[in-house]
Scaffold this motif. Sequence first.
Motif, short mmCIF file in Angstrom:
data_model
loop_
_atom_site.label_atom_id
_atom_site.label_comp_id
_atom_site.label_asym_id
_atom_site.label_seq_id
_atom_site.Cartn_x
_atom_site.Cartn_y
_atom_site.Cartn_z
N LEU A 31 74.08 25.42 -28.95
CA LEU A 31 72.56 26.08 -29.33
C LEU A 31 71.60 25.57 -28.61
CD1 LEU A 31 73.19 25.13 -32.73
CD2 LEU A 31 72.31 27.33 -32.52
N ILE A 32 71.39 24.07 -27.17
CA ILE A 32 71.17 23.88 -26.63
C ILE A 32 70.18 25.20 -25.65
CG2 ILE A 32 72.19 22.51 -24.96
CD1 ILE A 32 68.93 21.62 -26.45
N ALA A 33 71.29 25.65 -25.29
CA ALA A 33 71.39 26.81 -24.11
C ALA A 33 70.61 27.22 -24.45
CB ALA A 33 72.67 27.76 -24.14
N GLY A 34 70.74 28.36 -25.57
CA GLY A 34 69.11 29.26 -25.70
C GLY A 34 67.65 27.98 -26.69
N HIS A 35 68.04 27.35 -27.31
CA HIS A 35 67.33 26.36 -27.52
C HIS A 35 65.77 26.08 -26.26
CE1 HIS A 35 64.92 22.70 -27.32
NE2 HIS A 35 64.42 23.13 -29.09
N GLN A 36 66.66 25.84 -24.88
CA GLN A 36 65.42 25.56 -24.05
C GLN A 36 65.61 26.57 -22.97
OE1 GLN A 36 65.69 22.41 -24.74
NE2 GLN A 36 66.24 21.97 -23.06
N ILE A 37 65.80 27.79 -23.58
CA ILE A 37 65.37 29.10 -22.54
C ILE A 37 64.26 29.75 -23.77
CG2 ILE A 37 66.08 31.71 -22.48
CD1 ILE A 37 68.70 30.67 -21.74
N ALA A 38 64.14 29.92 -24.87
CA ALA A 38 63.27 29.90 -26.11
C ALA A 38 62.01 28.78 -26.02
CB ALA A 38 63.61 30.36 -27.40
N VAL A 39 62.08 27.87 -25.61
CA VAL A 39 61.44 26.80 -25.55
C VAL A 39 60.31 26.87 -24.18
CG1 VAL A 39 60.59 24.42 -25.76
CG2 VAL A 39 62.04 25.31 -27.31
N TYR A 40 61.27 26.46 -22.17
CA TYR A 40 61.03 26.09 -21.76
C TYR A 40 61.29 27.71 -20.40
CZ TYR A 40 61.34 21.93 -23.19
OH TYR A 40 61.34 21.04 -25.02
N GLY A 41 61.69 28.85 -21.07
CA GLY A 41 61.73 29.69 -20.36
C GLY A 41 61.11 30.20 -19.56
N GLY A 52 58.15 32.07 -17.88
CA GLY A 52 57.63 31.99 -15.78
C GLY A 52 58.40 31.09 -15.40
N LYS A 53 59.52 30.87 -15.75
CA LYS A 53 60.38 30.32 -15.27
C LYS A 53 61.71 31.09 -14.78
CE LYS A 53 58.63 25.60 -16.39
NZ LYS A 53 58.84 24.29 -17.00
N MET A 54 62.20 31.90 -16.18
CA MET A 54 62.89 33.04 -15.25
C MET A 54 63.18 34.24 -15.69
SD MET A 54 65.07 31.95 -18.96
CE MET A 54 66.62 32.26 -17.97
N THR A 55 63.81 35.30 -15.13
CA THR A 55 63.02 37.01 -15.81
C THR A 55 62.87 35.90 -16.63
OG1 THR A 55 65.42 37.72 -16.13
CG2 THR A 55 64.90 37.42 -14.29
N ASP A 56 61.36 37.83 -17.18
CA ASP A 56 61.34 38.06 -18.21
C ASP A 56 61.50 39.00 -19.73
OD1 ASP A 56 58.89 37.75 -19.55
OD2 ASP A 56 58.79 40.45 -19.48
N PHE A 57 62.81 39.67 -18.95
CA PHE A 57 63.94 39.62 -19.53
C PHE A 57 64.52 39.76 -19.93
CE2 PHE A 57 68.14 40.93 -20.21
CZ PHE A 57 68.11 42.64 -21.00
N SER A 58 65.19 38.23 -19.46
CA SER A 58 66.68 36.52 -19.70
C SER A 58 65.10 36.36 -21.23
CB SER A 58 66.20 35.79 -18.62
OG SER A 58 67.69 37.12 -18.35
N TYR A 59 64.17 35.89 -20.90
CA TYR A 59 63.49 35.14 -21.74
C TYR A 59 63.02 35.70 -23.44
CZ TYR A 59 59.34 32.91 -23.93
OH TYR A 59 58.21 32.24 -24.67
N GLN A 60 62.48 36.76 -22.92
CA GLN A 60 62.41 37.76 -23.92
C GLN A 60 63.40 38.15 -24.44
OE1 GLN A 60 59.62 38.48 -25.70
NE2 GLN A 60 58.66 37.60 -23.77
N LYS A 61 64.67 38.51 -24.28
CA LYS A 61 65.92 38.28 -24.87
C LYS A 61 65.90 37.26 -25.24
CE LYS A 61 70.98 38.93 -23.46
NZ LYS A 61 71.61 38.75 -22.53
#
Length: 193
Positions: free
Chosen positions: A59-69, A71-80
């Motif tokens: 779960l931490i994988a999804g959580h960290q991307i949604a909370v901190y992603g 501007g730090k990763m592709t917009d596609f990955s973050y939005q997904k």
Amino acid sequence: MAVAEAHSKHMTVCAHAEGRLGIHYAVVAGVDSVEHGFYVSDDDIELMKQQGTFLSPTLIAGHQIAVYGKGKMTDFSYQKMCQHVDAFYAHVGKVIKAGVKLALGTDAGTFMKPLESTAKELTELVRAGASNYQALHAAGLGSAELLQIDDEYGSLEEGKYADFLVLKDNPLRDVAAVEQADKQVYQHGVRKF
């Protein structure tokens, strides 16, 4: 065949599966564990329970991307991830409620998940619906059972390796106690930190 062959060599088979169909094929094939399980179906939850298939939600994988992603990763990955993270927690909650076996995983080494943040997965498991005990069990005996080393690891019992933490607070009351920065870490009964 791959699962049968691996099992004939006493190996554990874990499948990285997020989508419903991938999870289904993995569970039907008889894998020992599904990693992630974003969209596990009710039917596959029942099959996992019957077969003894573990879920390692990460779960931490999804959580960290949604909370901190942002501007730090592709917009596609973050939005997904933002679009799917709530469903991820809801499906994991169903798995927990159904009594499927849990192991602890984090996707350590990927975005915003250094190895030292592993304990945060316990908090996320509780947020998804696990009791503090269920989360701690996943991190100890559950993971040891999945890896088929529970005869030597995973719990403090005579004849097993004594791997444990010494904490200021009781993690059965607040599982975040495991995140204590200055905790004592013992491996095989010897203090390492």
